[in-house]
Write a protein that holds these residues in place. Structure first.
Motif, mmCIF file in Angstrom:
data_model
loop_
_atom_site.group_PDB
_atom_site.id
_atom_site.type_symbol
_atom_site.label_atom_id
_atom_site.label_comp_id
_atom_site.label_asym_id
_atom_site.label_seq_id
_atom_site.Cartn_x
_atom_site.Cartn_y
_atom_site.Cartn_z
ATOM 1 N N LEU A 345 0.841 -1.201 0.000
ATOM 2 C CA LEU A 345 0.000 0.000 0.000
ATOM 3 C C LEU A 345 0.875 1.250 0.000
ATOM 4 N N PRO A 346 1.025 1.931 -1.139
ATOM 5 C CA PRO A 346 1.834 3.159 -1.217
ATOM 6 C C PRO A 346 1.046 4.353 -0.679
ATOM 7 N N MET A 347 1.264 4.692 0.568
ATOM 8 C CA MET A 347 0.452 5.719 1.239
ATOM 9 C C MET A 347 0.664 7.118 0.658
ATOM 10 N N GLY A 348 1.774 7.313 -0.039
ATOM 11 C CA GLY A 348 2.057 8.641 -0.584
ATOM 12 C C GLY A 348 1.383 8.937 -1.911
ATOM 13 N N GLY A 349 0.624 7.973 -2.430
ATOM 14 C CA GLY A 349 -0.075 8.185 -3.693
ATOM 15 C C GLY A 349 -0.074 6.936 -4.536
ATOM 16 N N VAL A 350 -1.248 6.570 -5.077
ATOM 17 C CA VAL A 350 -1.370 5.330 -5.832
ATOM 18 C C VAL A 350 -1.166 5.545 -7.332
ATOM 19 N N SER A 351 -0.958 6.794 -7.742
ATOM 20 C CA SER A 351 -0.638 7.085 -9.137
ATOM 21 C C SER A 351 0.113 8.404 -9.182
ATOM 22 N N MET A 352 0.632 8.776 -10.344
ATOM 23 C CA MET A 352 1.384 10.019 -10.451
ATOM 24 C C MET A 352 0.501 11.264 -10.319
ATOM 25 N N ILE A 353 -0.839 11.101 -10.398
ATOM 26 C CA ILE A 353 -1.702 12.278 -10.244
ATOM 27 C C ILE A 353 -2.470 12.280 -8.926
ATOM 28 N N SER A 354 -2.145 11.318 -8.035
ATOM 29 C CA SER A 354 -2.820 11.313 -6.733
ATOM 30 C C SER A 354 -1.853 11.565 -5.578
ATOM 31 N N THR A 355 -0.658 12.037 -5.891
ATOM 32 C CA THR A 355 0.261 12.457 -4.829
ATOM 33 C C THR A 355 -0.287 13.732 -4.188
ATOM 34 N N SER A 356 0.342 14.194 -3.124
ATOM 35 C CA SER A 356 -0.212 15.300 -2.326
ATOM 36 C C SER A 356 -0.483 16.562 -3.132
ATOM 37 N N ASP A 362 -6.547 12.823 -2.636
ATOM 38 C CA ASP A 362 -7.751 12.667 -1.811
ATOM 39 C C ASP A 362 -7.407 11.716 -0.670
ATOM 40 N N GLU A 363 -7.020 12.296 0.463
ATOM 41 C CA GLU A 363 -6.582 11.490 1.591
ATOM 42 C C GLU A 363 -7.687 10.584 2.127
ATOM 43 N N LYS A 364 -8.928 11.089 2.147
ATOM 44 C CA LYS A 364 -10.034 10.289 2.687
ATOM 45 C C LYS A 364 -10.311 9.061 1.810
ATOM 46 N N GLU A 386 2.412 -1.417 4.569
ATOM 47 C CA GLU A 386 2.104 0.002 4.412
ATOM 48 C C GLU A 386 3.420 0.754 4.193
ATOM 49 N N ASP A 387 3.471 1.539 3.120
ATOM 50 C CA ASP A 387 4.689 2.262 2.775
ATOM 51 C C ASP A 387 4.352 3.735 2.583
ATOM 52 N N LYS A 388 5.110 4.620 3.209
ATOM 53 C CA LYS A 388 4.801 6.048 3.166
ATOM 54 C C LYS A 388 5.094 6.688 1.808
ATOM 55 N N ARG A 389 5.841 6.010 0.968
ATOM 56 C CA ARG A 389 6.212 6.581 -0.334
ATOM 57 C C ARG A 389 5.074 6.431 -1.346
ATOM 58 N N ASP A 390 5.170 7.178 -2.444
ATOM 59 C CA ASP A 390 4.179 7.012 -3.507
ATOM 60 C C ASP A 390 4.621 5.895 -4.438
ATOM 61 N N ILE A 391 3.699 5.414 -5.236
ATOM 62 C CA ILE A 391 3.928 4.211 -6.027
ATOM 63 C C ILE A 391 5.049 4.367 -7.054
ATOM 64 N N ASN A 392 5.282 5.596 -7.523
ATOM 65 C CA ASN A 392 6.316 5.820 -8.537
ATOM 66 C C ASN A 392 7.667 6.235 -7.956
ATOM 67 N N ASP A 393 7.778 6.231 -6.632
ATOM 68 C CA ASP A 393 9.063 6.520 -6.004
ATOM 69 C C ASP A 393 10.059 5.429 -6.409
ATOM 70 N N PRO A 394 11.217 5.799 -6.929
ATOM 71 C CA PRO A 394 12.190 4.791 -7.379
ATOM 72 C C PRO A 394 12.571 3.784 -6.309
ATOM 73 N N ASN A 395 12.633 4.246 -5.068
ATOM 74 C CA ASN A 395 12.995 3.335 -3.988
ATOM 75 C C ASN A 395 11.855 2.375 -3.645
ATOM 76 N N PHE A 396 10.617 2.858 -3.768
ATOM 77 C CA PHE A 396 9.471 1.959 -3.590
ATOM 78 C C PHE A 396 9.516 0.871 -4.651
#
Length: 412
Positions: A345-356, A362-364, A386-396
């Motif tokens: 679960l990439p908590m920082g965003g599940v796509s490149m357009i859903s990051t903060s 949409d956090e909710k 659970e991972d705080k990074r977004d899905i496209n983070d190279p380290n993720f």
């Protein structure tokens, strides 16, 4: 000797089918044609290899189909021809297959090709409907379609040209297939799902796995047919593991989007008991066509024009919860070996357009998605990360690739 199976309704299109047979022979004199008649009525002709009655008797159906409704005739003859073609394949008696027909003949032939033949086997249909919505014809397979331009109803200059081209094409495809030297690779085969908004992650995962491990990756575009294609290969035993990074097709299934892979998504890898790492890539969106085609009930929603032919709709909080519930339920119900399944679960965003800072932030909704998955998988033996990074983070991407490789090593 190379053989091509030619399927058609000889009671209505015998002249055109015989011309196509001759076109194949003209293209390559070493190719033999096996003509299979799938017509409603029995046709007597010396050049028919398997008649309609032969097909019916082969499958224990001695009764006539002539009086059945058209749809039932197509269904019955497709079943019979499938058995025949499967037999040819098992005995290595054909190296290609071709058909020519209208909507009914196309539907019949496509059913046979999808059900009887593996991906990679040469398949072609010359069809009057090849320029329309071909998704239901091809589905998740590699059928080649050629538009007939004119109806397949009497020979003329245009149709002769098209059939000559088709004959040459299938003859060459069959010849190539027959001469192909299949070598068994020692590399493990990994399927990965991708969408435009998860491409950076998939590119990084693919490069990492192929450069650090003895792995060959197969990337599937999660457009509905892509997910089904991957799962077909899993069921065929053609994949050793799956990194199902992009499960957006589930959103379309639940909201009526145009890229659904149907209600059976996520079942194949779980049932196969292979390593299966799942994430929630692009589950922030459902897909529709041009903006004007978005259903009326969604006109007020947050929409994003991905391009001129694709409009994305942001998944609502309720829909996100439903998606998460679906994922958990499918994995929980079908996981043959829960220890080989993980959900990231990439908590920082599940796509490149859903990051903060993205248009679909949409956090909710994300919290509803993650919460439903965690709740649904509790006590199942399936690990959630659970991972705080977004899905496209190279380290993720690197870490999820390493998790897959680790699980594959354990599973050996």
């Amino acid at each position: 000797m190379v053989k091509v199976s030619l399927i058609g309704t000889c009671d209505t299109k015998l002249e055109e089918l015989l011309f196509l047979r001759d076109a194949i022979r003209r293209a390559d004199a070493g190719v033999e044609v096996v003509l299979i008649d799938v017509g409603r009525h029995q046709t007597q002709h010396a050049d028919i290899t398997l008649s309609r009655n032969d097909l019916l008797k082969m499958t224990g159906n001695d009764q006539s189909v002539a009086d059945l409704p058209r749809g039932e005739v197509i269904k019955k003859m497709a079943e019979c021809a499938t058995v025949a073609v499967q037999g040819f394949l098992e005995r290595d008696e054909i190296q290609g297959i071709i058909a020519a027909g209208g909507s009914g003949g196309t539907s019949l032939a496509a059913t046979v090709m999808r059900n009887a033949l593996p991906i990679g086997f040469p398949k072609m249909i010359v069809s009057t409907v090849a320029s329309g919505d071909t998704g239901p014809i091809v589905e998740e397979t590699d059928i080649t379609l050629m538009y007939s331009v004119v109806d397949i109803a009497g020979l003329n200059h245009v149709l002769r040209t098209v059939l000559n081209n088709a004959g040459a094409a299938i003859a060459a495809m069959a010849r190539s297939y027959a001469l192909r030297s299949e070598t068994t690779s020692s590399k493990k085969r990994v399927g990965i799902t991708m969408f435009g908004v998860t491409t950076p992650a998939v590119d990084a995962i693919r490069k990492h796995l192929e450069s650090h491990y003895n792995i060959e990756t197969y990337v599937f575009h999660a457009t509905g047919h892509g997910g089904k294609a991957m799962e077909r290969l899993v069921r065929d035993g053609s994949l050793d593991a799956v990194l199902d990074l992009t499960t957006t097709e589930i959103c379309d299934h639940l909201t009526g989007g145009v890229m659904s892979a149907g209600p059976n998504r996520l079942q194949a890898a779980s049932e196969a008991g292979i390593v299966n790492i799942v994430s929630v890539g692009a589950t922030d969106m459902s897909n529709f066509g041009p903006k004007a085609t978005v259903p009326q009930q969604y006109k007020h929603r947050k929409l994003y024009e991905h391009n001129s032919v694709v409009t994305l709709m942001r998944t609502s909080e309720d829909e996100a919860h439903e998606v998460g519930t679906f994922i958990a339920a499918q994995l929980r119900a079908y996981a043959k070996k829960p220890e080989f399944v993980e959900v990231w679960l990439p908590m920082g965003g599940v796509s490149m357009i859903s990051t903060s800072d993205g248009p679909f932030a949409d956090e909710k909704a994300d919290a509803a998605l993650f919460g439903a998955i965690k709740k649904g998988l509790a006590g199942s033996g399936i690990k959630t990360i659970e991972d705080k990074r977004d899905i496209n983070d190279p380290n993720f991407a690197r870490d999820i690739a390493e998790a897959l490789a680790k699980q594959m090593a354990i599973s050996q």
